[in-house]
Design a protein around this motif. Sequence first.
Motif, short mmCIF file in Angstrom:
data_model
loop_
_atom_site.label_atom_id
_atom_site.label_comp_id
_atom_site.label_asym_id
_atom_site.label_seq_id
_atom_site.Cartn_x
_atom_site.Cartn_y
_atom_site.Cartn_z
N ALA A 134 32.79 43.17 36.90
CA ALA A 134 32.02 42.48 37.95
C ALA A 134 31.43 41.16 37.43
CB ALA A 134 30.89 43.39 38.44
N ALA A 135 31.14 41.10 36.14
CA ALA A 135 30.58 39.87 35.57
C ALA A 135 31.59 38.73 35.62
CB ALA A 135 30.12 40.12 34.13
N ASN A 136 32.88 39.05 35.52
CA ASN A 136 33.91 38.02 35.62
C ASN A 136 34.02 37.49 37.05
OD1 ASN A 136 36.10 36.37 34.60
ND2 ASN A 136 37.49 37.77 35.63
N VAL A 137 33.77 38.35 38.04
CA VAL A 137 33.75 37.89 39.44
C VAL A 137 32.62 36.88 39.61
CG1 VAL A 137 33.54 38.59 41.86
CG2 VAL A 137 34.63 40.13 40.23
N THR A 147 39.34 36.71 40.33
CA THR A 147 39.41 35.32 40.79
C THR A 147 39.69 35.26 42.29
OG1 THR A 147 40.16 34.59 38.61
CG2 THR A 147 40.59 33.11 40.45
N VAL A 148 40.64 36.09 42.75
CA VAL A 148 40.98 36.14 44.18
C VAL A 148 39.75 36.54 44.99
CG1 VAL A 148 42.33 37.44 45.89
CG2 VAL A 148 43.45 36.52 43.85
N LEU A 149 39.06 37.58 44.54
CA LEU A 149 37.88 38.08 45.25
C LEU A 149 36.77 37.02 45.30
CD1 LEU A 149 36.67 40.67 46.57
CD2 LEU A 149 35.79 41.28 44.33
N ASN A 175 44.91 32.58 47.15
CA ASN A 175 46.26 32.66 46.59
C ASN A 175 46.49 31.54 45.58
OD1 ASN A 175 48.98 33.87 46.66
ND2 ASN A 175 49.59 31.91 47.53
N LYS A 176 46.01 30.35 45.91
CA LYS A 176 46.16 29.21 45.00
C LYS A 176 45.39 29.47 43.69
CE LYS A 176 45.86 24.18 44.74
NZ LYS A 176 45.42 22.92 45.38
N VAL A 217 38.82 30.06 37.37
CA VAL A 217 39.39 28.86 37.98
C VAL A 217 38.22 28.04 38.50
CG1 VAL A 217 40.77 27.99 39.92
CG2 VAL A 217 41.58 29.95 38.59
N THR A 218 38.21 26.75 38.22
CA THR A 218 37.11 25.90 38.66
C THR A 218 37.46 25.22 39.98
OG1 THR A 218 37.95 23.94 37.52
CG2 THR A 218 36.51 25.40 36.25
#
Length: 309
Positions: free
Chosen positions: A54-57, A265-267, A288-289, A303-304
Amino acid sequence: MSRFPLEEIQSKKILVIGDLMLDRYWFGEVDRISPEAPVPVVHVARREDRLGGAANVARNIRALGAQASLLGIVGDDEVGKKIHSLCTEAGIQAHLVVDFTIDTTLKMRVLGRQQQLLRIDFEYPPSATALGQLDQQVKSLVESHDALVLSDYNKGVLTHVQAMIAYARTKGIPVLVDPKGTDYQRYEGASLVTPNRSEMTQAVGTWHSEDELTQKANALRQRLSLDALLVTRSEQGMTLFAAEGRSHVNAQAHEVYDVSGAGDTVLATLAVTRATGMPWSQAILWANKAGGIVVGKLGTSIVTAEELL
């Protein structure tokens, strides 16, 4: 594709609740086999710790420009303290419940020449006391946010997920869930649930055509009273099932290097775009990108907004 609404995103506050973990990487060189057993000897040259689960989200939400708060459980140990300091570095508002009966979840990976050779996991379910403290904090935090993201890695922090969803919905806060396990009834009433292909198979069984998938997905969506259901399908892209209909987008990855953390990343991308009011059919194009970019990076990555733009 619609404009990426960076200015609107910067004013949004997203709360992430879920299983916290530290991803620890040991990078090294391999130039011999051990005389003790037929295994490579890794001479460790570099170590790196990254926020996981969850920390990565939350870290991805920050990287995309929104404000992120994080609620979860850690142990009273070095790994828990490291998660706290990495959250501070990333600009995440961390609300960490300390469980004195467990060690913090740690995934340790050993890599030789950028190739993963071994992963060692340390994980323990949280105590009832820590879960009670977490539940208290949910109510005080939810109302001050624009969206709630629930990141379920099946480590026990989302034991009371139904109550969290129900409370957020009474406050009119959208809830996005990354699910685990086979009991999807737990996620009833969420705005969006995002199973990957294997998780969807666990939930509804196999399908043999796109029509059959659509039928099963819509039946699940209606049974759980979801606004939308997004199935992420690796190289087949992602498919959204909503009341307005089905939307599909093909995968964008040019080179898949590492899929770990891609779902996070998607979430995160869906959460920040939806918080601005963007329709689901547009939000999945940006998600998706972002997913296509992050699988080209090694390990748990972000992703920034700049990369997306």
